[in-house]
Scaffold this active site. Structure first.
Site, PDB file in Angstrom:
ATOM      1  N   ASP A  73       5.599   9.172   7.722  1.00  0.00           N
ATOM      2  CA  ASP A  73       4.440   9.681   8.472  1.00  0.00           C
ATOM      3  C   ASP A  73       4.611   9.537   9.970  1.00  0.00           C
ATOM      4  OD1 ASP A  73       2.263  10.421   6.493  1.00  0.00           O
ATOM      5  OD2 ASP A  73       2.847   8.437   5.758  1.00  0.00           O
TER       6      ASP A  73
ATOM      7  N   ASP B 141      -1.718  13.465  -0.841  1.00  0.00           N
ATOM      8  CA  ASP B 141      -1.460  12.301   0.006  1.00  0.00           C
ATOM      9  C   ASP B 141      -2.787  11.647   0.384  1.00  0.00           C
ATOM     10  OD1 ASP B 141      -0.445  10.498   1.856  1.00  0.00           O
ATOM     11  OD2 ASP B 141       0.155  12.020   3.324  1.00  0.00           O
TER      12      ASP B 141
HETATM   13  C1  DX5 Z   1      -1.986   8.687   6.199  1.00  0.00           C
HETATM   14  C2  DX5 Z   1      -0.676   9.151   5.652  1.00  0.00           C
HETATM   15  C3  DX5 Z   1      -0.420   8.749   4.262  1.00  0.00           C
HETATM   16  C4  DX5 Z   1      -0.613   7.280   3.972  1.00  0.00           C
HETATM   17  C5  DX5 Z   1      -1.003   7.146   2.538  1.00  0.00           C
HETATM   18  O1  DX5 Z   1      -2.649   9.629   6.898  1.00  0.00           O
HETATM   19  O2  DX5 Z   1      -0.529  10.550   5.737  1.00  0.00           O
HETATM   20  O3  DX5 Z   1       0.875   9.169   3.842  1.00  0.00           O
HETATM   21  O4  DX5 Z   1       0.504   6.474   4.234  1.00  0.00           O
HETATM   22  O5  DX5 Z   1      -1.330   5.829   2.263  1.00  0.00           O
HETATM   23  P1  DX5 Z   1      -2.207   5.422   1.014  1.00  0.00           P
HETATM   24  O6  DX5 Z   1      -1.465   5.827  -0.216  1.00  0.00           O
HETATM   25  O7  DX5 Z   1      -2.354   3.941   1.165  1.00  0.00           O
HETATM   26  O8  DX5 Z   1      -3.537   6.145   1.146  1.00  0.00           O
HETATM   27 ZN    ZN Z   2       1.354  11.283   4.864  1.00  0.00          ZN
END
Ligand code: DX5
Ligand code: ZN
Length: 225
Positions: free
Chosen positions: A42, A182
């Site tokens: 990310d 996501d």
């Molecule tokens: C946040 C990112 C995600 C994040 C997901 O905006 O795009 O990829 O790391 O994390 P979790 O699975 O903890 O929601």
């Molecule tokens: Zn992400």
């Protein structure tokens, strides 16, 4: 190589945003040995999303570790003006780049630029955007990312209404395009996300910072069996 080869039936993608950065290489290797094929990376710029997360410098360190074991780096650009970053992402070892529908004026043209850099391409959209509007312009992408949180941070709760949005996304796209999800994925909702049509499922806090990494990854995979 591309998404058609990386995805078995469905892939759980660990989001490195939630990793322990003091042990990043070790955590990546452990997960590769456990069966992970694709890592989600990310990039947040402090404009399109509130936080500055990580960028090409970190990518350059970790991509060779992933490539050495035939893995791939899936880079989610939560940034304004994403095109500006495509060359650095490609040079640093990114395999696929996903930009936001909300961040560009011309989605098909942006997809074409990413391909010129030899990258696989995804189009992400926020909970406020309509899946059908995105699908109309994203049919040439390899993947379409339906956000199930407001992008920015790991550890948020899966938003209500996301399952319906995933199903609408799946229905509006050609079969050849993978639907990715996501945000807020956990052991309890991962199966429903798959059943709604997602074949790429990103998980950050459900994998990192738990018991041991192989166990938390395998538990998500088993929920899909
Ligand atoms: C946040 C990112 C995600 C994040 C997901 O905006 O795009 O990829 O790391 O994390 P979790 O699975 O903890 O929601
Ligand atoms: Zn992400």
């Amino acid at each position: 190589m591309g998404w058609q080869e990386w995805v078995r039936t469905v892939e759980i993608e660990p989001s490195l945003y939630a990793a322990d950065f003091s042990r990043l290489g070790d955590e990546v290797e452990i997960l590769l040995r456990t069966g992970v094929r694709v890592f989600h990376f990310d990039v947040g710029d402090g404009h399109f999303v509130e936080p500055i997360t990580m960028g090409p410098i970190v990518l350059r360190s970790i991509a060779p570790v992933v490539h050495a074991m035939d893995g791939a780096m899936d880079c989610h650009l939560m940034v304004d003006n994403p095109v500006r970053h495509f060359p650095q992402i490609a040079e640093a070892g990114g395999d696929s780049v996903t930009f936001h529908y909300e961040a560009v004026d011309d989605v098909p043209a942006t997809i074409a630029v990413a391909r010129e850099h030899g990258l696989q391409v995804g189009v992400a959209f926020n909970p406020e955007s309509e899946p059908e509007d995105v699908a109309k312009v994203a049919g040439d992408a390899d993947i379409v990312l339906c956000m199930s949180i407001h992008p920015g941070y790991s550890g948020q709760e899966f938003m209500e209404g996301s399952l319906e949005r995933i199903a609408r996304t799946r229905a509006a796209l050609p079969e050849s395009v993978h639907v990715q999800v996501d945000g807020g994925i956990d052991n309890d909702n991962v199966r429903a996300v798959y059943d709604a049509g997602a074949t790429l499922i990103v998980a950050g806090s459900a994998i990192f910072g738990r018991e041991d990494l192989p166990r938390s990854y395998r538990r998500l995979v088993q929920a899909l069996a």
